[in-house]
Design a protein around this motif. Structure first.
Motif, short mmCIF file in Angstrom:
data_model
loop_
_atom_site.label_atom_id
_atom_site.label_comp_id
_atom_site.label_asym_id
_atom_site.label_seq_id
_atom_site.Cartn_x
_atom_site.Cartn_y
_atom_site.Cartn_z
N SER A 6 20.05 42.22 20.25
CA SER A 6 19.64 42.27 21.64
C SER A 6 18.51 41.29 21.86
CB SER A 6 19.23 43.68 22.03
OG SER A 6 18.03 44.00 21.39
N LEU A 7 18.31 41.00 23.11
CA LEU A 7 17.27 40.06 23.51
C LEU A 7 15.90 40.62 23.17
CD1 LEU A 7 16.66 37.34 24.87
CD2 LEU A 7 16.71 38.58 26.99
N ASP A 8 15.74 41.85 23.30
CA ASP A 8 14.45 42.48 22.98
C ASP A 8 14.14 42.30 21.48
OD1 ASP A 8 13.93 43.38 25.50
OD2 ASP A 8 14.93 45.30 25.15
N GLN A 9 15.09 42.40 20.68
CA GLN A 9 14.88 42.26 19.26
C GLN A 9 14.50 40.81 18.92
OE1 GLN A 9 18.62 43.58 17.67
NE2 GLN A 9 17.83 45.66 17.33
N VAL A 10 15.10 39.85 19.61
CA VAL A 10 14.81 38.45 19.36
C VAL A 10 13.38 38.15 19.81
CG1 VAL A 10 15.42 36.08 20.01
CG2 VAL A 10 17.19 37.75 19.54
N ILE A 11 12.97 38.69 20.95
CA ILE A 11 11.60 38.47 21.46
C ILE A 11 10.61 39.12 20.48
CG2 ILE A 11 10.02 38.99 23.34
CD1 ILE A 11 12.35 38.75 25.23
N LEU A 12 10.91 40.27 20.02
CA LEU A 12 10.02 40.96 19.08
C LEU A 12 9.93 40.15 17.78
CD1 LEU A 12 8.30 43.52 18.51
CD2 LEU A 12 10.40 44.54 17.64
N LEU A 13 11.04 39.63 17.33
CA LEU A 13 11.06 38.82 16.13
C LEU A 13 10.26 37.54 16.35
CD1 LEU A 13 12.16 38.38 13.25
CD2 LEU A 13 14.17 37.32 14.32
N GLU A 14 10.40 36.97 17.52
CA GLU A 14 9.66 35.75 17.85
C GLU A 14 8.15 36.01 17.85
OE1 GLU A 14 9.68 33.03 21.65
OE2 GLU A 14 11.71 33.46 20.96
N GLU A 15 7.72 37.11 18.39
CA GLU A 15 6.29 37.46 18.42
C GLU A 15 5.77 37.66 16.98
OE1 GLU A 15 5.65 40.91 20.83
OE2 GLU A 15 6.19 39.83 22.64
N LYS A 16 6.58 38.29 16.16
CA LYS A 16 6.15 38.55 14.79
C LYS A 16 6.06 37.23 14.02
CE LYS A 16 7.57 43.28 14.27
NZ LYS A 16 8.29 44.26 13.50
N VAL A 17 6.98 36.31 14.26
CA VAL A 17 6.95 35.02 13.59
C VAL A 17 5.72 34.25 14.05
CG1 VAL A 17 8.13 32.78 13.40
CG2 VAL A 17 9.43 34.90 13.17
N GLU A 18 5.41 34.27 15.33
CA GLU A 18 4.22 33.59 15.86
C GLU A 18 2.96 34.20 15.27
OE1 GLU A 18 4.18 33.47 20.11
OE2 GLU A 18 6.05 32.34 20.17
N ASN A 19 2.91 35.48 15.18
CA ASN A 19 1.74 36.15 14.57
C ASN A 19 1.62 35.76 13.08
OD1 ASN A 19 0.84 37.48 16.85
ND2 ASN A 19 1.96 39.36 16.39
#
Length: 167
Positions: A3-16
């Motif tokens: 889901s898109l929410d999972q991709v956004i959450l993954l993106e935030e974690k990668v940025e962090n």
């Protein structure tokens, strides 16, 4: 599916995670610089310490040599002082001995002079002439006595010669 929410959450974690990696890399570089500075300081202090130890050994040797020289000078001064004191103490004794000898010689000379004056007065009073010559017999006897006495006095004065010590 994702889901898109999972991709956004993954993106935030990668940025962090990337931000954290950048921060840790900076911190690591700072710590490496600090470690290098401390290592350089340690090697400089080690060199300084070893030079201080070498210098301290040289200083101790110099102090010991100076103390040995001072001891040698002190011993020389004590020896010279003792020699001077000994010679000063000997001089009055020598002077007293010389004075005693001089006094003794003077008294011996005075006694011989007294005897000579007594003999000459006896000669003047009692003069006997011998039949062979016109020389008084008493004079011949007193001349012989005087020559014996003079020999005795010269022997005594020769034995009582003062001696001098040279330092």
């Amino acid at each position: 599916m994702i889901s898109l929410d999972q991709v956004i959450l993954l993106e935030e974690k990668v940025e962090n995670a990337v931000a954290k990696i950048v921060q840790l890399n900076a911190e690591n570089a700072a710590l490496r610089r600090k470690c290098a500075e401390l290592t350089n300081a340690l090697s400089a202090k080690t060199e300084q310490f070893s030079s201080f130890q070498t210098d301290q050994g040289k200083i101790e040797e110099g102090i010991l040599k100076a103390l040995e020289r001072l001891n040698a000078v002190e011993n020389a001064v004590h020896t010279a002082t003792a020699d001077v004191q000994a010679s000063v103490q000997k001089q009055p004794q020598i002077l007293v001995q010389q004075a005693d000898k001089t006094t003794e010689q003077t008294s011996i000379q005075n006694s011989f002079e007294q005897k000579n004056t007594e003999n000459s007065s006896i000669q003047d009073k009692a003069v006997q002439h011998s039949f062979d010559t016109a020389i008084p017999v008493q004079n011949q006897q007193t001349e012989q006595e005087n020559s014996v006495k003079n020999e005795e006095s010269s022997e005594k004065t020769e034995t009582i010669q003062p001696s001098f010590d040279i330092f």
